[in-house]
Design a protein around this motif. Sequence first.
Motif, PDB file in Angstrom:
ATOM      1  N   THR A 146       0.826  -1.213   0.000  1.00  0.00           N
ATOM      2  CA  THR A 146       0.000   0.000   0.000  1.00  0.00           C
ATOM      3  C   THR A 146       0.853   1.252   0.000  1.00  0.00           C
ATOM      4  O   THR A 146       0.576   2.216  -0.730  1.00  0.00           O
ATOM      5  N   VAL A 147       1.911   1.261   0.798  1.00  0.00           N
ATOM      6  CA  VAL A 147       2.825   2.418   0.832  1.00  0.00           C
ATOM      7  C   VAL A 147       3.479   2.613  -0.529  1.00  0.00           C
ATOM      8  O   VAL A 147       3.574   3.738  -1.042  1.00  0.00           O
ATOM      9  N   ALA A 148       3.940   1.515  -1.140  1.00  0.00           N
ATOM     10  CA  ALA A 148       4.568   1.605  -2.452  1.00  0.00           C
ATOM     11  C   ALA A 148       3.574   2.088  -3.505  1.00  0.00           C
ATOM     12  O   ALA A 148       3.908   2.944  -4.345  1.00  0.00           O
ATOM     13  N   ALA A 149       2.351   1.569  -3.465  1.00  0.00           N
ATOM     14  CA  ALA A 149       1.335   1.966  -4.446  1.00  0.00           C
ATOM     15  C   ALA A 149       0.995   3.447  -4.316  1.00  0.00           C
ATOM     16  O   ALA A 149       0.851   4.155  -5.322  1.00  0.00           O
ATOM     17  N   VAL A 150       0.853   3.925  -3.092  1.00  0.00           N
ATOM     18  CA  VAL A 150       0.575   5.343  -2.867  1.00  0.00           C
ATOM     19  C   VAL A 150       1.694   6.201  -3.436  1.00  0.00           C
ATOM     20  O   VAL A 150       1.457   7.203  -4.134  1.00  0.00           O
ATOM     21  N   THR A 151       2.941   5.820  -3.165  1.00  0.00           N
ATOM     22  CA  THR A 151       4.091   6.597  -3.624  1.00  0.00           C
ATOM     23  C   THR A 151       4.156   6.648  -5.144  1.00  0.00           C
ATOM     24  O   THR A 151       4.367   7.715  -5.741  1.00  0.00           O
ATOM     25  N   ILE A 152       3.977   5.498  -5.786  1.00  0.00           N
ATOM     26  CA  ILE A 152       4.039   5.452  -7.246  1.00  0.00           C
ATOM     27  C   ILE A 152       2.886   6.236  -7.860  1.00  0.00           C
ATOM     28  O   ILE A 152       3.078   6.998  -8.829  1.00  0.00           O
ATOM     29  N   ASN A 153       1.689   6.084  -7.327  1.00  0.00           N
ATOM     30  CA  ASN A 153       0.539   6.821  -7.854  1.00  0.00           C
ATOM     31  C   ASN A 153       0.737   8.326  -7.746  1.00  0.00           C
ATOM     32  O   ASN A 153       0.392   9.083  -8.660  1.00  0.00           O
ATOM     33  N   LEU A 154       1.305   8.792  -6.640  1.00  0.00           N
ATOM     34  CA  LEU A 154       1.545  10.222  -6.478  1.00  0.00           C
ATOM     35  C   LEU A 154       2.621  10.712  -7.448  1.00  0.00           C
ATOM     36  O   LEU A 154       2.541  11.835  -7.957  1.00  0.00           O
ATOM     37  N   SER A 155       3.609   9.870  -7.719  1.00  0.00           N
ATOM     38  CA  SER A 155       4.644  10.244  -8.688  1.00  0.00           C
ATOM     39  C   SER A 155       4.056  10.364 -10.087  1.00  0.00           C
ATOM     40  O   SER A 155       4.368  11.301 -10.839  1.00  0.00           O
ATOM     41  N   VAL A 156       3.197   9.416 -10.447  1.00  0.00           N
ATOM     42  CA  VAL A 156       2.524   9.477 -11.750  1.00  0.00           C
ATOM     43  C   VAL A 156       1.608  10.696 -11.810  1.00  0.00           C
ATOM     44  O   VAL A 156       1.522  11.378 -12.848  1.00  0.00           O
ATOM     45  N   LEU A 157       0.939  11.002 -10.716  1.00  0.00           N
ATOM     46  CA  LEU A 157       0.070  12.175 -10.662  1.00  0.00           C
ATOM     47  C   LEU A 157       0.864  13.456 -10.900  1.00  0.00           C
ATOM     48  O   LEU A 157       0.446  14.323 -11.681  1.00  0.00           O
TER      49      LEU A 157
END
Length: 249
Positions: A146-157
């Motif tokens: 979940t932490v990794a997914a949040v970080t990657i999604n925010l980077s893509v955003l």
Amino acid sequence: MSVIGNEFAKMRHLWIGPIAVVLPLGIAGVTAFRALASGMLGQLEDPDGFGWKILLAGLGLALSLISPLVIAVLSSRLVEIEHAGNGWMLSSTSGATPGRLCRAKFASLGLIIVAATVLQSLILITAGWGIGISSAFPAAHWTAFTVAAVTINLSVLAFHIVLSAKVENQIVCLGVAVIGVFIAVFAPALPGWLQFVTPWGYYELASAAAYVGTDLVYLDIPLLAILVLAVVSAGAFALITARFDRQEA
């Protein structure tokens, strides 16, 4: 905070909420379908935790398929309104420079993305308990994912907000998102350098479970690499939006 509040006010007219709901529900739905098709219901009492493993494995794939597109659509809609209505100029007259406006868009959409990403994990965890997975819950693996997914999604955003701000034709931005999906899904077959130089390549690194041969096993997520992505993305976003502040709207 007033600028961020204005962004939330704009969202009410742009269907941002219904689109954002696709992220947790779509990912949870694809994950559940894949898990059921893999025979999860027949292995709920597996002591090695097959149920949790297959959910995590499916979650990693669903994240790669859905997140890049939904994030691109959300970013595009919230930024396109500035291009269409000369919003950059209007906001500058009230003190909100283009860079500041981009940062406000990131903050407002970021809150939604974080909530949606956490929600998708909670939906599947609750579903796992609800259908009777009897093995111990792998809290460490779910938390890391979940932490990794949040970080990657925010980077893509962050990437898509900058891209949408620079390119008025939002079809181009959505086309880039489609390319991002291909990179995310086929990252294991791509050269290693390409996997690390694009934010979409990191979706593969976030996989917390996968088949190794015929065995479904937990994977260790390289959180250090995810941290590097976060630092680089935050620094690049800050520098680029700072340059926007010095440009005319």
